[in-house]
Design a protein around this motif. Sequence first.
Motif, PDB file in Angstrom:
ATOM      1  N   LYS A 114       0.719  -1.075   0.077  1.00 32.29           N
ATOM      2  CA  LYS A 114       0.051   0.124  -0.073  1.00 32.29           C
ATOM      3  C   LYS A 114       0.876   1.286   0.068  1.00 32.29           C
ATOM      4  O   LYS A 114       0.562   2.139  -0.964  1.00 32.29           O
ATOM      5  CB  LYS A 114      -0.931   0.049   1.376  1.00 32.29           C
ATOM      6  CG  LYS A 114      -1.836   1.214   1.195  1.00 32.29           C
ATOM      7  CD  LYS A 114      -2.843   1.186   2.197  1.00 32.29           C
ATOM      8  CE  LYS A 114      -3.684   2.235   2.474  1.00 32.29           C
ATOM      9  NZ  LYS A 114      -3.283   3.456   2.101  1.00 32.29           N
ATOM     10  N   MET A 115       2.011   1.222   0.752  1.00 35.07           N
ATOM     11  CA  MET A 115       2.789   2.573   0.930  1.00 35.07           C
ATOM     12  C   MET A 115       3.477   2.581  -0.665  1.00 35.07           C
ATOM     13  O   MET A 115       3.716   3.819  -1.092  1.00 35.07           O
ATOM     14  CB  MET A 115       3.824   2.335   2.362  1.00 35.07           C
ATOM     15  CG  MET A 115       3.082   2.417   3.456  1.00 35.07           C
ATOM     16  SD  MET A 115       4.460   2.137   4.689  1.00 35.07           S
ATOM     17  CE  MET A 115       6.060   2.714   4.197  1.00 35.07           C
ATOM     18  N   TYR A 116       3.890   1.515  -1.103  1.00 36.50           N
ATOM     19  CA  TYR A 116       4.658   1.644  -2.426  1.00 36.50           C
ATOM     20  C   TYR A 116       3.799   2.128  -3.447  1.00 36.50           C
ATOM     21  O   TYR A 116       4.028   3.113  -4.121  1.00 36.50           O
ATOM     22  CB  TYR A 116       5.114   0.100  -2.842  1.00 36.50           C
ATOM     23  CG  TYR A 116       5.698   0.181  -4.069  1.00 36.50           C
ATOM     24  CD1 TYR A 116       6.896   0.647  -4.388  1.00 36.50           C
ATOM     25  CD2 TYR A 116       5.023  -0.216  -5.199  1.00 36.50           C
ATOM     26  CE1 TYR A 116       7.542   0.779  -5.845  1.00 36.50           C
ATOM     27  CE2 TYR A 116       5.693  -0.207  -6.478  1.00 36.50           C
ATOM     28  CZ  TYR A 116       6.802   0.202  -6.658  1.00 36.50           C
ATOM     29  OH  TYR A 116       7.329   0.051  -8.136  1.00 36.50           O
ATOM     30  N   PRO A 175       0.995   7.881  -8.186  1.00 34.36           N
ATOM     31  CA  PRO A 175       0.771   9.354  -8.525  1.00 34.36           C
ATOM     32  C   PRO A 175       2.010   9.885  -9.434  1.00 34.36           C
ATOM     33  O   PRO A 175       1.657  10.560 -10.306  1.00 34.36           O
ATOM     34  CB  PRO A 175       0.700  10.022  -7.288  1.00 34.36           C
ATOM     35  CG  PRO A 175       0.358   9.138  -6.249  1.00 34.36           C
ATOM     36  CD  PRO A 175       0.787   7.920  -6.429  1.00 34.36           C
ATOM     37  N   LYS A 176       3.188   9.282  -9.134  1.00 33.89           N
ATOM     38  CA  LYS A 176       4.410   9.805 -10.085  1.00 33.89           C
ATOM     39  C   LYS A 176       4.032   9.189 -11.436  1.00 33.89           C
ATOM     40  O   LYS A 176       4.359   9.812 -12.372  1.00 33.89           O
ATOM     41  CB  LYS A 176       5.792   9.279  -9.434  1.00 33.89           C
ATOM     42  CG  LYS A 176       6.059  10.088  -8.192  1.00 33.89           C
ATOM     43  CD  LYS A 176       7.654   9.830  -7.814  1.00 33.89           C
ATOM     44  CE  LYS A 176       7.728   8.457  -7.218  1.00 33.89           C
ATOM     45  NZ  LYS A 176       9.031   8.204  -6.783  1.00 33.89           N
ATOM     46  N   ARG A 177       3.715   7.942 -11.312  1.00 29.29           N
ATOM     47  CA  ARG A 177       3.719   7.265 -12.780  1.00 29.29           C
ATOM     48  C   ARG A 177       2.378   8.021 -13.713  1.00 29.29           C
ATOM     49  O   ARG A 177       2.841   8.035 -14.751  1.00 29.29           O
ATOM     50  CB  ARG A 177       3.248   5.633 -12.549  1.00 29.29           C
ATOM     51  CG  ARG A 177       3.109   4.963 -13.919  1.00 29.29           C
ATOM     52  CD  ARG A 177       3.770   4.034 -14.246  1.00 29.29           C
ATOM     53  NE  ARG A 177       5.104   3.682 -13.298  1.00 29.29           N
ATOM     54  CZ  ARG A 177       5.806   2.473 -13.405  1.00 29.29           C
ATOM     55  NH1 ARG A 177       5.486   1.533 -14.466  1.00 29.29           N
ATOM     56  NH2 ARG A 177       7.060   2.547 -12.767  1.00 29.29           N
ATOM     57  N   GLN A 179       3.323   9.435 -17.072  1.00 26.04           N
ATOM     58  CA  GLN A 179       2.974   8.810 -18.362  1.00 26.04           C
ATOM     59  C   GLN A 179       1.502   9.152 -18.921  1.00 26.04           C
ATOM     60  O   GLN A 179       1.095   8.984 -19.990  1.00 26.04           O
ATOM     61  CB  GLN A 179       2.904   7.094 -17.959  1.00 26.04           C
ATOM     62  CG  GLN A 179       4.138   6.762 -17.723  1.00 26.04           C
ATOM     63  CD  GLN A 179       4.455   5.166 -17.951  1.00 26.04           C
ATOM     64  OE1 GLN A 179       3.352   4.560 -17.841  1.00 26.04           O
ATOM     65  NE2 GLN A 179       5.535   4.508 -17.680  1.00 26.04           N
ATOM     66  N   TYR A 180       0.778   9.776 -18.215  1.00 25.04           N
ATOM     67  CA  TYR A 180      -0.723  10.183 -18.418  1.00 25.04           C
ATOM     68  C   TYR A 180      -0.698  11.491 -17.826  1.00 25.04           C
ATOM     69  O   TYR A 180      -1.956  11.764 -17.288  1.00 25.04           O
ATOM     70  CB  TYR A 180      -1.561   9.280 -17.848  1.00 25.04           C
ATOM     71  CG  TYR A 180      -1.538   7.567 -18.213  1.00 25.04           C
ATOM     72  CD1 TYR A 180      -1.609   7.129 -19.636  1.00 25.04           C
ATOM     73  CD2 TYR A 180      -0.916   6.871 -17.258  1.00 25.04           C
ATOM     74  CE1 TYR A 180      -1.275   5.913 -19.922  1.00 25.04           C
ATOM     75  CE2 TYR A 180      -0.371   5.591 -17.616  1.00 25.04           C
ATOM     76  CZ  TYR A 180      -0.692   5.104 -18.926  1.00 25.04           C
ATOM     77  OH  TYR A 180      -0.425   3.705 -19.374  1.00 25.04           O
ATOM     78  N   PRO A 181      -0.273  12.636 -18.333  1.00 23.79           N
ATOM     79  CA  PRO A 181      -0.439  13.882 -17.464  1.00 23.79           C
ATOM     80  C   PRO A 181      -1.677  14.460 -18.102  1.00 23.79           C
ATOM     81  O   PRO A 181      -2.464  15.221 -17.209  1.00 23.79           O
ATOM     82  CB  PRO A 181       0.781  14.633 -18.137  1.00 23.79           C
ATOM     83  CG  PRO A 181       1.050  14.141 -19.273  1.00 23.79           C
ATOM     84  CD  PRO A 181       0.886  12.447 -19.106  1.00 23.79           C
ATOM     85  N   HIS A 182      -2.327  13.846 -19.162  1.00 24.42           N
ATOM     86  CA  HIS A 182      -3.607  14.504 -19.672  1.00 24.42           C
ATOM     87  C   HIS A 182      -4.738  13.806 -18.576  1.00 24.42           C
ATOM     88  O   HIS A 182      -5.781  14.735 -18.724  1.00 24.42           O
ATOM     89  CB  HIS A 182      -3.797  13.901 -20.943  1.00 24.42           C
ATOM     90  CG  HIS A 182      -3.919  12.610 -21.185  1.00 24.42           C
ATOM     91  ND1 HIS A 182      -2.871  11.890 -21.352  1.00 24.42           N
ATOM     92  CD2 HIS A 182      -4.950  11.895 -21.297  1.00 24.42           C
ATOM     93  CE1 HIS A 182      -3.189  10.541 -21.650  1.00 24.42           C
ATOM     94  NE2 HIS A 182      -4.580  10.590 -21.449  1.00 24.42           N
TER      95      HIS A 182
END
Length: 93
Positions: free
Chosen positions: A6-8, A14-16, A20-23
């Motif tokens: 869960k921590m991972y 959110p970083k990924r 990869q999907y900023p839109h």
Amino acid sequence: MADLLKMYLDRELPKRVQEQYPHLQYPGCVYALVTGVRNQVCTIKILDKNRVQDKRFPEIPGVRTELELTAGDIVVVLLLYGECRPYIVGRCL
């Protein structure tokens, strides 16, 4: 073990998504203010849900449309495939 997973996920997901999907952080359909029109080519400013200029977006020139619009009209715009390629759907009443 479940807590570590869960921590991972809480840290990495959110970083990924941002990388990869900023839109996904922006809506696909937005309001826009027409600031200029010339020969069916508009310049628009993206608005937020309260119809106030959204500072995250610059003014977008060269948006082609078949609609007869005038400066000051508020339109509904689709941002196709998460790119800054707006498509004017119609005038918002």
